[in-house]
Structure formats: C-alpha cells, structure tokens
Design a protein around this motif. Structure first.
Motif, PDB file in Angstrom:
ATOM      1  N   TYR A  99      -0.808  63.637 -31.609  1.00 35.17           N
ATOM      2  CA  TYR A  99       0.082  62.560 -31.200  1.00 35.17           C
ATOM      3  C   TYR A  99      -0.481  61.239 -31.670  1.00 35.17           C
ATOM      4  O   TYR A  99      -1.681  60.995 -31.593  1.00 35.17           O
ATOM      5  CB  TYR A  99       0.210  62.518 -29.661  1.00 35.17           C
ATOM      6  CG  TYR A  99       0.894  63.736 -29.085  1.00 35.17           C
ATOM      7  CD1 TYR A  99       2.266  63.745 -28.909  1.00 35.17           C
ATOM      8  CD2 TYR A  99       0.168  64.857 -28.731  1.00 35.17           C
ATOM      9  CE1 TYR A  99       2.895  64.862 -28.391  1.00 35.17           C
ATOM     10  CE2 TYR A  99       0.783  65.973 -28.204  1.00 35.17           C
ATOM     11  CZ  TYR A  99       2.148  65.971 -28.043  1.00 35.17           C
ATOM     12  OH  TYR A  99       2.769  67.085 -27.542  1.00 35.17           O
ATOM     13  N   THR A 100       0.392  60.355 -32.123  1.00 32.99           N
ATOM     14  CA  THR A 100      -0.004  58.988 -32.450  1.00 32.99           C
ATOM     15  C   THR A 100       0.086  58.175 -31.171  1.00 32.99           C
ATOM     16  O   THR A 100       1.159  58.107 -30.547  1.00 32.99           O
ATOM     17  CB  THR A 100       0.910  58.391 -33.535  1.00 32.99           C
ATOM     18  OG1 THR A 100       0.804  59.216 -34.703  1.00 32.99           O
ATOM     19  CG2 THR A 100       0.506  56.963 -33.872  1.00 32.99           C
ATOM     20  N   ILE A 101      -1.006  57.570 -30.762  1.00 35.39           N
ATOM     21  CA  ILE A 101      -1.062  56.879 -29.474  1.00 35.39           C
ATOM     22  C   ILE A 101      -0.090  55.703 -29.432  1.00 35.39           C
ATOM     23  O   ILE A 101       0.635  55.535 -28.454  1.00 35.39           O
ATOM     24  CB  ILE A 101      -2.500  56.420 -29.176  1.00 35.39           C
ATOM     25  CG1 ILE A 101      -3.378  57.666 -28.944  1.00 35.39           C
ATOM     26  CG2 ILE A 101      -2.547  55.499 -27.961  1.00 35.39           C
ATOM     27  CD1 ILE A 101      -4.843  57.376 -28.786  1.00 35.39           C
ATOM     28  N   SER A 102      -0.054  54.887 -30.487  1.00 31.33           N
ATOM     29  CA  SER A 102       0.780  53.684 -30.432  1.00 31.33           C
ATOM     30  C   SER A 102       2.274  53.984 -30.321  1.00 31.33           C
ATOM     31  O   SER A 102       2.995  53.299 -29.615  1.00 31.33           O
ATOM     32  CB  SER A 102       0.524  52.819 -31.682  1.00 31.33           C
ATOM     33  OG  SER A 102       0.851  53.540 -32.845  1.00 31.33           O
ATOM     34  N   SER A 103       2.748  55.031 -31.003  1.00 32.91           N
ATOM     35  CA  SER A 103       4.189  55.338 -30.992  1.00 32.91           C
ATOM     36  C   SER A 103       4.540  56.499 -30.081  1.00 32.91           C
ATOM     37  O   SER A 103       5.701  56.671 -29.705  1.00 32.91           O
ATOM     38  CB  SER A 103       4.650  55.683 -32.408  1.00 32.91           C
ATOM     39  OG  SER A 103       4.030  56.881 -32.836  1.00 32.91           O
TER      40      SER A 103
END
Length: 108
Positions: A99-103
């Motif tokens: 998972y991409t933390i920011s999005s």
C-alpha cells in the motif's frame, strides 16, 4: 509481487542501482549492513574479520520481472569473470500486499 533482497559489496551498489534504474526499476531501499557468509569472515594474519561491510538493496517487483532483476544484480555484483567469495547473495520472498501510505492505494 516479490521482494528481492540483495546483499552486495558496497563498491558495486552504485553500478547495480544505475543499471536497474535504466531497466525501469527505480524504487529501492538501501541499507548499510555487516556480516559474513559461508567463508566465516576474512583472516588476515592472526586477526579474523567477521563483520564485513556490505550493502543490502531491497526491491519489490512484479513476479514477471524477477528474471530480469536477478540477472542484472548478479551480473553487476560479480567480481571479474568468475566471481569471488563475498560477491553477495540474492533472496526472493513473496509479498502478499503493498500500500502507498500517502494515497492509500493498493499495489506498486
């Protein structure tokens, strides 16, 4: 997805990273590590050095990219034509999810 962990000689990491970047694999985590392999360190006279400096390069890639990435790392990490003790190791592990933390988006 797969996680590739490569433990290589510090002087080889820049060449490896440049070639991987050119091949379309720019994302990497790089750590300075110490350790020893099967040779149990290096003996110089009466002194044994068993904490040899290395760098660990960590990549997460799609499954179908494995052969390309492993080939690049192995070719660039090898010392001379035949290779030498201490050139390093490559480990491959499955990655279930990323998972991409920011999005919050799932995947690479």
């Amino acid at each position: 997805m797969l996680m590739v962990k490569a433990i290589v000689r510090p002087e080889k990491s820049s060449e490896i990273l440049a070639e991987l970047n050119e091949a379309g694999y720019p994302a990497v985590t790089k750590l300075d590590v110490v350790g020893r392999g099967k040779q149990r360190g290096v003996k110089v006279g009466n002194v044994v050095y068993d904490e040899i400096p290395k760098e660990m390069l960590i990549f997460v890639i799609e499954d179908e990219c494995k052969d390309d990435v492993v080939s690049i790392i192995a070719r660039k990490a090898k010392t001379g034509q035949a290779g030498a003790f201490g050139d390093g190791k490559i480990f491959i592990s499955p990655v279930e999810e990323a998972y991409t933390i920011s999005s919050g988006l799932k995947g690479l």
